[in-house]
Design a protein around this motif. Structure first.
Motif, mmCIF file in Angstrom:
data_model
loop_
_atom_site.group_PDB
_atom_site.id
_atom_site.type_symbol
_atom_site.label_atom_id
_atom_site.label_comp_id
_atom_site.label_asym_id
_atom_site.label_seq_id
_atom_site.Cartn_x
_atom_site.Cartn_y
_atom_site.Cartn_z
ATOM 1 N N ARG A 142 -63.435 12.352 7.788
ATOM 2 C CA ARG A 142 -63.986 14.306 7.797
ATOM 3 C C ARG A 142 -64.734 13.963 9.190
ATOM 4 N NH1 ARG A 142 -60.270 17.457 5.984
ATOM 5 N NH2 ARG A 142 -59.108 16.396 4.269
ATOM 6 N N HIS A 143 -65.182 12.746 9.900
ATOM 7 C CA HIS A 143 -65.894 12.954 10.410
ATOM 8 C C HIS A 143 -65.562 12.382 11.791
ATOM 9 C CE1 HIS A 143 -69.696 13.377 7.728
ATOM 10 N NE2 HIS A 143 -70.174 13.288 9.218
ATOM 11 N N SER A 144 -64.035 12.328 12.045
ATOM 12 C CA SER A 144 -63.359 11.970 13.105
ATOM 13 C C SER A 144 -62.685 13.428 13.896
ATOM 14 C CB SER A 144 -61.695 11.029 12.428
ATOM 15 O OG SER A 144 -61.463 11.863 12.082
ATOM 16 N N LYS A 145 -63.208 12.682 15.043
ATOM 17 C CA LYS A 145 -62.445 14.393 16.038
ATOM 18 C C LYS A 145 -61.091 14.668 15.790
ATOM 19 C CE LYS A 145 -64.899 12.774 20.087
ATOM 20 N NZ LYS A 145 -64.180 12.927 21.803
ATOM 21 N N ALA A 146 -59.991 14.669 14.625
ATOM 22 C CA ALA A 146 -59.134 15.465 14.661
ATOM 23 C C ALA A 146 -59.736 15.709 13.207
ATOM 24 C CB ALA A 146 -57.896 14.076 13.830
ATOM 25 N N PHE A 147 -60.514 15.434 11.785
ATOM 26 C CA PHE A 147 -60.395 16.464 11.110
ATOM 27 C C PHE A 147 -62.358 17.340 11.317
ATOM 28 C CE2 PHE A 147 -57.920 13.647 10.095
ATOM 29 C CZ PHE A 147 -56.752 14.243 9.069
#
Length: 144
Positions: free
Chosen positions: A53-58
């Motif tokens: 959830r902290h990745s760029k995608a999310f």
């Protein structure tokens, strides 16, 4: 599907960077650094979901924009198991309490904090500054 593939590429890249070091932004001016910690629930699946959830995608764009809008220059979160460590870099005139009071009132911020609380050992109604605990610096290499 593309978001999931990008997440796993990022996770793989992160493992490599861990051994090689993380490149840091240079602000070409003195900055203040704050360090904080928070514990996640000790559940490997929840921890992986929190990381995802902290990745760029999310990530939620409103949250990134809000963090920048209160004057934060850089924010990094690291994890070791269920423990999180955050570094926040700000201009010298940054006022922590004022900025985080403003951040808590920005669009979607309370929604994000409540959503993240399912992963954290924290009250679902707590603000970011109530959940994350500021740490004391105990060593500084360049201190004469």
């Amino acid at each position: 599907m593309t978001q999931i593939i990008n997440f796993f590429k990022l996770l793989s890249m992160s493992i490599t960077e861990k051994k090689n070091g993380y490149i840091r932004e240079s602000f070409r001016r003195p900055v203040k650094r704050y360090c904080q910690m928070l514990d996640l629930k000790d559940d490997p699946e929840l921890i992986q979901e929190y990381i995802k959830r902290h990745s760029k995608a999310f990530q939620w764009p409103e949250i990134r924009e809000g963090i920048r809008s209160v004057g934060i220059l850089e924010m990094e979160i690291y994890n070791l198991g269920a423990r999180l460590f955050m570094i926040v870099e700000t201009p010298l005139d940054f006022e922590w309490d004022v900025a985080f009071e403003k951040l808590a009132k920005l669009p979607r911020q309370s929604e994000w904090e409540e959503y993240m609380s399912m992963f954290q050992q924290a009250d679902a109604n707590a603000t970011s500054s109530e959940k994350w605990k500021l740490m004391d610096r105990i060593f500084y290499l360049y201190d004469d």
